[in-house]
Enzyme design. Sequence first.
Site, PDB file in Angstrom:
ATOM      1  N   GLU A 160       0.793  -1.227   0.000  1.00  0.00           N
ATOM      2  CA  GLU A 160       0.000   0.000   0.000  1.00  0.00           C
ATOM      3  C   GLU A 160       0.827   1.281   0.000  1.00  0.00           C
ATOM      4  O   GLU A 160       0.402   2.296  -0.561  1.00  0.00           O
ATOM      5  CB  GLU A 160      -0.930   0.007   1.232  1.00  0.00           C
ATOM      6  CG  GLU A 160      -1.957  -1.113   1.261  1.00  0.00           C
ATOM      7  CD  GLU A 160      -2.992  -0.993   0.157  1.00  0.00           C
ATOM      8  OE1 GLU A 160      -3.260   0.154  -0.295  1.00  0.00           O
ATOM      9  OE2 GLU A 160      -3.517  -2.022  -0.291  1.00  0.00           O
ATOM     10  N   SER A 171     -47.247 -26.383  43.500  1.00  0.00           N
ATOM     11  CA  SER A 171     -46.899 -26.373  44.923  1.00  0.00           C
ATOM     12  C   SER A 171     -45.720 -25.477  45.251  1.00  0.00           C
ATOM     13  O   SER A 171     -45.375 -25.323  46.433  1.00  0.00           O
ATOM     14  CB  SER A 171     -46.609 -27.800  45.400  1.00  0.00           C
ATOM     15  OG  SER A 171     -47.778 -28.584  45.330  1.00  0.00           O
TER      16      SER A 171
END
Length: 820
Positions: A86, A467
């Site tokens: 680059e 319960s």
Amino acid sequence: MKILKWLMYSLFIAIVLGGITVASMYWYFEDELPSVAELRDVRLQTPMQVYSSDGELIAQFGEIRRIPVALEDVPQPLIDAFLATEDQRFYQHWGIDPIGVMRAFVDLVVTGEIQGGGSTITQQLARNFYLTFEQTWTRKIKEAFIALRLESELEKDEILELYLNKITFGHRAHGVGAAAQVYYGKELQDLTLAQMAMIAGLPKAPSTMNPISNPARAEERRAVVLGRMLAEDKITEADYQAALAEPIRTRLHGAEVTMSAPYLAEMVRAEMVARYGEETAYNSGLKVYVTASAQQQRAAQKAVQNNLHNYDERHGFRGVEAQLWQAESDSMPAREELLEQLENFERIGLTLPAVVLATTEQDAQLLFADGTEATLPWAGMAWARPYINPERQGNAPSTVADIFTVGAVVRVRETDKGWRLAQVPEPSAAVVALRPNDGGIAAAVGGYSFKVSQYNRAVQAERQVGSNIKPFIYSAALDNGFTLATLVNDAPINQWNPGSGIAWRPRNSPDVYDGPIRVRQALAKSKNVVSVRLLRAMGIETVVQHLTKFGFDYDELPRNESLSLGSSSMTPLEVARGYAVFANGGYLVEPYFIERIVDDSDTEIYRARPKVACIECEPEDRDVVQAPQVISEQNAFLVTQAMNSAVWGGGSWAHKTGWNGTAWRIQRSDIIIDKAGRNIVGKTGTTNDVKDTWFSGYVSGLVATGWVGFDNLERALGSTTMNSNLDSSEQAISGTEAGAKTALPMWIEFMEGAISQVAAEPFEVPPGLVMARIDLATGKLSRANDYTTRFEYFLPGTAPKEYVDDKSSPTVFGDDDSIF
């Protein structure tokens, strides 16, 4: 000389005009350029990450995948690859490379259009942060000015680090750290040279040159990068040739999640979006630390999945998922074709799809989607008798041929004893655990697999509690004149309803009645008719008002006697919160799951300040936000005592008076009272027709609720018979499903994996309670000191005054229903 002078003047005028032009352009664009402060406060769009309390990554949310890395942590060959490809003069130029500019100018003259290229790394960074990618003179001019400003304000290494963390690599990966994870599932330092070159080549065209979307173009681009590195003497010829020859092997990888907790992660995601909005929540690099530890969350996940598989196995095998070929009439497809077909079957939960390649009478050879093979032994499939319906199972298989044939696609799961035939469970389940002292969620699992269903049953599913409601009913009774020694008549109830013309006959489960029974024993054995009689004694409104103290919604509680049997619907989290009141000494805490939040600079921006159950706190203690005390410490302790008897039972087995509570299976687990003095309590819950099963309980420092049932409210969990292929150690459960059989084993497995992180402390007797030795049969005081007696706890002034050897008969509530 005249020509030379003319050239000098012309050059001077050109320089002056050029300077004026540049200055004019700078003045024109100055307001659109980023300020020095902006340049120094560059922020990367980073996804939100969710961590366990001990730092394990649970999830990552955000459109952009980014893993910021420091420049010193980037391998030098990767840096060399970027610079060679680059901007090989990056450390020499001042933001704009004259050579690159001339190359771009020549391209313009030749083609008549602005072409790509010529941009330095600094210019690319400027474009990525502040500009668009449109090919215009305006953008190029701005790009140059920003690049110059970047170079004047930042060091070269700072620019390169920002560049490596900012640029796009395709598939939502931004920055080299994310690219390494997305394409290779690796840390940067673990990449090969070929893989580094592949990543360095992606910024040119990340969407069309990446190795997943276009492997051929990606390989060509990799060769260009390696060629540039060779030309710049960054690699040797041998390195170059070896990297060129390396195959393109890559696939999409997810975030590096080290602990799967999707239901909890989704709770965090929704909360963060609600607090900060999507943009901030997803892209500002927030790190969220939850209250759950990795160990306890894993224990909950494992308990839910294993328990559902155990349920599924005892109810029978529902058949193979597909038949790819018939062994009698078809030839086996090619291996490549089989692997391709297996890709149509997903991994779900603990289950892996596989095709049966061959069988004997006692084992099968399997092929998995990744190309590996394994043997499924008879011990891993002997359970697979045919499923008929929830109540019935077929005959136990004798050979593999009774279960499946060659060519079948089956599911298996890996266990400590090897591979085991499996299926995706049909019922659902949830576990939620809280720290009772402050309400922090220690674990939350909302189902078998988030992939199958995102519905979080731990916090969203409102189911009848059965319960599990009884401890709250008994708590109200203890505040309204009853004691743990009070006798209540455990006998059938027949209540005629003139309006409907029918009688309501609540029954015990099992349908066994003990006659006069102490309150402690009635709760431990979960006597339904006793719960009804207690409700009648107090009145429905009194009980409803008491239940609201535990955080239950007043308007959602039934106004009839079915309330005493758990006809109200609640989420597992609501139930766990209610039980936490008993566990912490009477305080109502607020559940929460986000402990703290830090921003992208690791600065803490939020820390939870929960309401704490603090018995010893002074009112003026400003460091603690105290939770409201809703029941007395003494009441909480007495209910805890009764639920402790649900685990340990009572009486004397040697004298044939022994009895078990509904949670007796805990006695066989690894979480029983140990050398450290750990105590454990809990309560089962089962609804009519066994559509919902529960278990809730706690040790000091951890309360948990487990629920098992079908999402379809009409489906019952059914019953099973013994499997003749399995011995007693392999099938501890048969008969009708119930809280004690279906939900309790899951709760036990969770606690076995979770409690090592909880201090083992006994339940301290609170001040104000008195102890008296009572007769077990009558609840009266006793002078004896044998198996017919025990010490019992009482609130001041509530202990019995009569002794068992007195002539008077004991008082039994419910001998005559008209009393109520």
